[in-house]
Design an enzyme around this catalytic site. Structure first.
Site, short mmCIF file in Angstrom:
data_model
loop_
_atom_site.label_atom_id
_atom_site.label_comp_id
_atom_site.label_asym_id
_atom_site.label_seq_id
_atom_site.Cartn_x
_atom_site.Cartn_y
_atom_site.Cartn_z
N HIS A 103 0.84 -1.21 0.00
CA HIS A 103 0.00 0.00 0.00
C HIS A 103 0.87 1.26 0.00
CE1 HIS A 103 -3.55 2.47 1.09
NE2 HIS A 103 -2.63 3.19 1.73
N GLU A 104 1.84 1.32 0.91
CA GLU A 104 2.67 2.50 1.00
C GLU A 104 3.53 2.70 -0.25
OE1 GLU A 104 2.13 4.67 3.16
OE2 GLU A 104 0.87 3.45 4.46
N HIS B 53 1.70 4.60 -2.90
CA HIS B 53 1.74 6.06 -2.76
C HIS B 53 3.05 6.63 -3.29
CE1 HIS B 53 -1.99 6.28 -0.69
NE2 HIS B 53 -1.57 5.74 0.45
N HIS C 207 -5.41 7.19 -2.47
CA HIS C 207 -6.34 6.19 -1.97
C HIS C 207 -7.51 5.95 -2.92
CE1 HIS C 207 -4.90 7.00 2.39
NE2 HIS C 207 -4.26 5.99 1.87
#
Length: 226
Positions: free
Chosen positions: A179-180, A183, A189
């Site tokens: 997930h990170e 980014h 998101h």
């Protein structure tokens, strides 16, 4: 004088908004003990309370452009590495953590081979710098969009797991890292709960494969011409 002050204030406010858009925080959900063996965590309820405040205005929609605040990397390879001052999570050794982080980057490279990720040391010289550090109790991590590339994972109140199935009070390191990393590659998101880029990660669960939406978004960002 009043007009001049107004212009200065507006300029400062705009600069604040622009700088804020480069930081994305990722939440875990409220922790409760398991009520039975089949329910080891409390699922998020899908309300706006589950969305990191810095991205409330940026929920993904199939009807809007995939391009995001922070742009993207315009180089290959993209390098990553651990900050040389970074501690390791309690109970985990360096080699195991490195293996999981490498796997997380490979998941994204599988759908955009041009990333050609390379891990380097010391990480301070990398495009994406990884640091385990203390994060606000609401979050398990936060990251910055390109070209900043900082990726921070909580080490104080988050219990990271590298097991096949994390315990009811643990977070899966591979899922959180994927997930990170998203980014740091330029993705914000999404409101799709099945996607890796959904802002909350439930305790005791895994999300180790990119959804079709995750794939479409990252490929659109890096392959589509605007």
């Amino acid at each position: 004088m009043g007009i001049k002050f107004s212009h200065q204030f507006n300029g400062a406010f705009i600069m604040f908004v622009v700088l804020q858009s480069f930081l994305v925080e990722s939440r875990h959900v409220k922790l409760e003990p398991p009520h039975n063996q089949e329910q080891g965590h409390r699922k998020s309820n899908g309300t706006s309370d589950d969305i990191a405040p810095s991205t409330l205005d940026g929920l993904y929609s199939s009807k809007i452009n995939y391009n995001l605040y922070g742009g993207k990397w315009y180089k290959s390879p993209v390098t990553y590495g651990f900050d040389s001052t970074s501690p390791m999570p309690s109970g985990l050794n360096y080699e195991d953590v490195i293996y999981v982080i490498d796997e997380a980057f490979q998941k994204w490279q599988a759908v955009v081979p041009e990333f050609a990720f390379q891990r380097i040391y010391p990480g301070e010289d990398a495009d994406i710098t990884i640091l385990f550090t203390t994060v606000s109790t609401e979050y398990y991590g936060y990251s910055y969009y390109p070209p900043d590339g900082r990726l921070h994972l909580d080490i104080d109140h988050t219990y990271w797991s590298i097991e096949s199935y994390p315990a009811w009070n643990e977070h899966d390191l591979l899922s959180g890292a994927m997930h990170e990393i998203g980014h740091t590659l330029g993705l914000m998101h999404t409101s799709n709960r099945d996607a890796v880029m959904y802002p909350t990660l439930d305790y005791g669960t895994i999300k180790r494969e990119l959804s079709q939406e995750d794939i479409d978004r990252i490929q659109s960002l890096y392959y589509d011409e605007y």
